[in-house]
Scaffold this active site. Structure first.
Site, PDB file in Angstrom:
ATOM      1  N   HIS A 249      -6.822  -0.603 -64.158  1.00  0.00           N
ATOM      2  CA  HIS A 249      -8.166  -0.301 -64.655  1.00  0.00           C
ATOM      3  C   HIS A 249      -8.270   1.196 -65.000  1.00  0.00           C
ATOM      4  O   HIS A 249      -8.739   1.562 -66.080  1.00  0.00           O
ATOM      5  CB  HIS A 249      -9.192  -0.700 -63.590  1.00  0.00           C
ATOM      6  CG  HIS A 249     -10.564  -0.152 -63.809  1.00  0.00           C
ATOM      7  ND1 HIS A 249     -11.584  -0.897 -64.364  1.00  0.00           N
ATOM      8  CD2 HIS A 249     -11.081   1.076 -63.567  1.00  0.00           C
ATOM      9  CE1 HIS A 249     -12.670  -0.140 -64.430  1.00  0.00           C
ATOM     10  NE2 HIS A 249     -12.398   1.052 -63.966  1.00  0.00           N
ATOM     11  N   GLU A 250      -7.813   2.050 -64.078  1.00  0.00           N
ATOM     12  CA  GLU A 250      -7.905   3.508 -64.287  1.00  0.00           C
ATOM     13  C   GLU A 250      -7.135   3.945 -65.538  1.00  0.00           C
ATOM     14  O   GLU A 250      -7.635   4.731 -66.331  1.00  0.00           O
ATOM     15  CB  GLU A 250      -7.355   4.271 -63.072  1.00  0.00           C
ATOM     16  CG  GLU A 250      -8.236   4.212 -61.831  1.00  0.00           C
ATOM     17  CD  GLU A 250      -9.633   4.759 -62.064  1.00  0.00           C
ATOM     18  OE1 GLU A 250      -9.787   5.698 -62.871  1.00  0.00           O
ATOM     19  OE2 GLU A 250     -10.582   4.229 -61.464  1.00  0.00           O
ATOM     20  N   HIS A 253      -8.870   3.410 -68.711  1.00  0.00           N
ATOM     21  CA  HIS A 253      -9.744   4.515 -69.136  1.00  0.00           C
ATOM     22  C   HIS A 253      -8.960   5.530 -69.968  1.00  0.00           C
ATOM     23  O   HIS A 253      -9.473   6.087 -70.924  1.00  0.00           O
ATOM     24  CB  HIS A 253     -10.325   5.233 -67.913  1.00  0.00           C
ATOM     25  CG  HIS A 253     -11.437   4.490 -67.240  1.00  0.00           C
ATOM     26  ND1 HIS A 253     -12.528   3.994 -67.911  1.00  0.00           N
ATOM     27  CD2 HIS A 253     -11.645   4.161 -65.935  1.00  0.00           C
ATOM     28  CE1 HIS A 253     -13.351   3.405 -67.054  1.00  0.00           C
ATOM     29  NE2 HIS A 253     -12.831   3.479 -65.853  1.00  0.00           N
ATOM     30  N   GLU A 328     -16.596   0.895 -68.348  1.00  0.00           N
ATOM     31  CA  GLU A 328     -16.088   0.171 -67.171  1.00  0.00           C
ATOM     32  C   GLU A 328     -15.683  -1.257 -67.547  1.00  0.00           C
ATOM     33  O   GLU A 328     -14.634  -1.732 -67.135  1.00  0.00           O
ATOM     34  CB  GLU A 328     -17.140   0.138 -66.053  1.00  0.00           C
ATOM     35  CG  GLU A 328     -17.400   1.480 -65.402  1.00  0.00           C
ATOM     36  CD  GLU A 328     -16.136   2.188 -64.970  1.00  0.00           C
ATOM     37  OE1 GLU A 328     -15.207   1.534 -64.451  1.00  0.00           O
ATOM     38  OE2 GLU A 328     -16.049   3.410 -65.198  1.00  0.00           O
ATOM     39  N   ASP A 332     -11.927  -2.795 -67.341  1.00  0.00           N
ATOM     40  CA  ASP A 332     -11.665  -4.065 -66.640  1.00  0.00           C
ATOM     41  C   ASP A 332     -10.933  -5.037 -67.568  1.00  0.00           C
ATOM     42  O   ASP A 332      -9.984  -5.704 -67.173  1.00  0.00           O
ATOM     43  CB  ASP A 332     -12.981  -4.714 -66.182  1.00  0.00           C
ATOM     44  CG  ASP A 332     -13.501  -4.102 -64.889  1.00  0.00           C
ATOM     45  OD1 ASP A 332     -12.773  -3.300 -64.277  1.00  0.00           O
ATOM     46  OD2 ASP A 332     -14.639  -4.435 -64.485  1.00  0.00           O
TER      47      ASP A 332
HETATM   48 ZN    ZN Z   1     -13.601   2.764 -64.059  1.00  0.00          ZN
END
Ligand code: ZN
Length: 408
Positions: A249-250, A253, A328, A332
Site C-alpha cells: 500500500h505504502e 503511494h 488511500e 489500496d
Molecule cells: Zn496510505
C-alpha cells in the site's frame, strides 16, 4: 465459523462502545477551547506588543550595538514566544500522554523521556530557527514587495534540505534506527521493491515502542535513494506477509506519485500564502489594531496574517482530506492488484482493533476531519468478504498497537 473469527467478532463488538474515540474527541474539544482562550488572552492582554517591547529592552541592555535591529529583536522575541507557548502547552501534552493514552494502554513514555524530548525540541528550535528566521527577514527586507517569489524559493530549498538532513541529523536525536534482520520480512520487502523498481537503499527498524504502542511503516528520501522504516511494534504485532502487504500500500503511494503530487500542492500552497502576505505586510492598520502603533515588525505581521488566514485553512483542510482519502483508495487498489488484498485487509483489521480506532463516523464529520476512509469502506473496496483473519501473535498480545500518528 472458526474460533479466530469469533474472537475478532467479539472484539469488534467490544470496540463499538468506542470509548477511546469518545475520550479523544472530548479531549480535542477541551484542548481546542484551551487554545482559543489562550489566543484571546494574548490579544486582549496585548501579549505580543509587550513581548516585542521586552525583547527590544533586553537587546539594548545586554548586547552590543551590532546586535541591535529588527533581526536580532525578532530572534529574541521568537525564542521568548516559543518558551511561553511550550510552557502553556505542557498541561495539555502531559494530560494527553500520561492520562488519556496511559488509560488505554498506549503510552510507553517515561516522564524523563517526555522531558528530554521537550528540551531537545526546544534546542532544535533554536539551532534551526535562528538561521531560518534570519534568512526570511533578510529576504523580505532586501526585495521589497516582490520578496514572495524569493521567499518561496528559499522555502523549497529548506524542504529539500530538511528531507536530506532529517534522517541523518534529527531522527537519531529521538529514535534509534537499526537495519532489518535477514528473514522472511526482509526478503519479502526487497522482492516487492525490486518488482516495482523502487530505489530502496536501506531498510530500517525504528524503536517506536520506546514512546508508544503506535505502529507504522513509511518511506522517505530523495527520488533516487529511498529508505523504508518499519516500526518494531508493527513487526511485533502482525505477520511478515501482512507487513509486506502494508508496504505494498505504502509503495502504491510512491508508484502513483502521490508523494510528488502532495509535494507539488504544498509548494503551490506556500507560494500563494507568501504572495498574499506580501499584500498584508505593509498594512499599517493591521499592526495598529493589535497594539503595534509605531512599528511594523515583519515577524509580527506574519503571525497576525496567519490568524487572518485561519478560515481559509479550513477550506484547504477539507479539500486536502478529500484528496487524501482518494489517494488511500488508490493505494489500496494498487496493493490489491499486487495480490495483497487479503493480507492488507487482515492487517487493517488487526491495526484497527489494536488501535481502538473509531469504527463508524458521521459522514459529514468524517468528510472534514478524516484523512483516511473508514475501515468498512476500505474493506468493501478491497472486496473483503469477511472470514478468516488468522493470527498467531494476536492471542498472547496484551499491548494494543496504534497507528493514529500517520496511518497506513
Ligand atoms: Zn496510505
Amino acid at each position: 465459523m472458526n474460533e479466530t473469527t469469533t474472537d475478532y467478532r467479539q472484539k469488534l463488538i467490544g470496540i463499538s462502545k468506542q470509548a477511546y474515540g469518545r475520550a479523544k474527541a472530548k479531549f480535542g474539544l477541551f484542548s481546542g477551547l484551551y487554545g482559543q482562550i489562550q489566543n484571546l488572552a494574548f490579544i486582549y492582554g496585548d501579549v505580543l506588543p509587550k513581548l516585542w517591547g521586552v525583547s527590544g529592552l533586553l537587546l539594548a541592555r545586554y548586547l552590543p550595538d551590532r546586535f541591535q535591529g529588527e533581526i536580532c529583536q525578532t530572534l529574541v522575541f521568537f525564542f521568548g514566544f516559543n518558551i511561553l507557548s511550550t510552557v502553556l502547552s505542557l498541561p495539555v501534552s502531559y494530560y494527553n500522554t500520561f492520562v488519556l493514552e496511559e488509560k488505554f494502554g498506549f503510552n510507553k513514555q517515561t516522564l524523563k523521556l517526555w522531558i528530554t524530548d521537550m528540551l531537545k525540541g526546544q534546542m532544535l528550535g533554536v539551532v534551526l530557527g535562528a538561521p531560518i528566521i534570519t534568512g526570511v527577514l533578510k529576504i523580505v527586507q532586501k526585495f521589497d514587495t516582490s520578496f514572495y517569489y524569493y521567499l518561496w524559493l528559499f522555502g523549497v530549498f529548506l524542504q529539500v534540505f530538511a528531507i536530506t538532513i532529517y534522517p541523518i541529523a534529527i531522527l537519531p536525536l529521538f529514535n534509534k534506527l537499526s537495519p532489518l534482520q535477514p528473514g522472511e520480512l526482509k526478503t519479502g520487502v526487497e522482492k516487492l521493491a525490486e518488482k516495482l523498481n523502487f530505489p530502496l537503499s536501506e531498510l530500517h527498524v525504528i524503536d517506536g515502542s520506546k514512546r508508544s504502542a503506535h505502529s507504522n511503516a513509511y518511506f522517505y528520501g530523495l527520488p533516487w535513494k529511498k529508505h523504508i522504516v518499519i516500526y518494531d511494534t508493527l513487526i511485533e504485532k502482525t505477520e511478515a506477509e501482512e507487513v509486506v502487504a502494508v508496504l505494498g500500500h505504502e509503495l502504491g503511494h510512491w508508484s502513483l506519485s502521490h508523494t510528488t503530487k502532495l509535494f507539488g500542492i504544498a509548494q503551490f500552497h506556500m507560494f500563494y500564502i507568501f504572495a498574499l502576505f506580501s499584500v498584508f505586510v505593509n498594512n499599517k492598520s493591521l499592526y495598529q489594531s493589535f497594539g503595534f502603533v509605531n512599528q511594523q515588525p515583519i515577524m509580527i505581521g506574519f503571525l497576525l496574517f496567519s490568524d487572518a488566514l485561519a478560515p481559509m485553512d479550513a477550506v484547504v483542510k477539507l479539500l486536502m482530506n478529500i484528496l487524501s482519502r482518494k489517494f488511500e483508495f488508490e493505494a489500496d487498489e494498487f496493493a490489491q492488484k499486487l495480490g495483497y488484498s487479503d493480507k492488507l485487509a487482515s492487517s487493517l483489521l488487526k491495526l484497527q482493533i489494536q488501535n481502538l480506532s473509531t469504527m463508524d463516523a458521521d459522514p459529514l464529520y468524517a468528510s472534514y476531519h478524516y484523512s483516511h476512509p473508514i475501515l468498512t469502506e476500505r474493506l468493501a473496496a478491497l472486496g473483503w468478504k469477511g472470514g478468516k483473519v488468522t493470527s498467531s501473535k494476536e492471542e498472547d498480545s496484551e499491548t494494543p498497537v496504534k497507528a493514529a500518528d500517520r496511518e497506513l
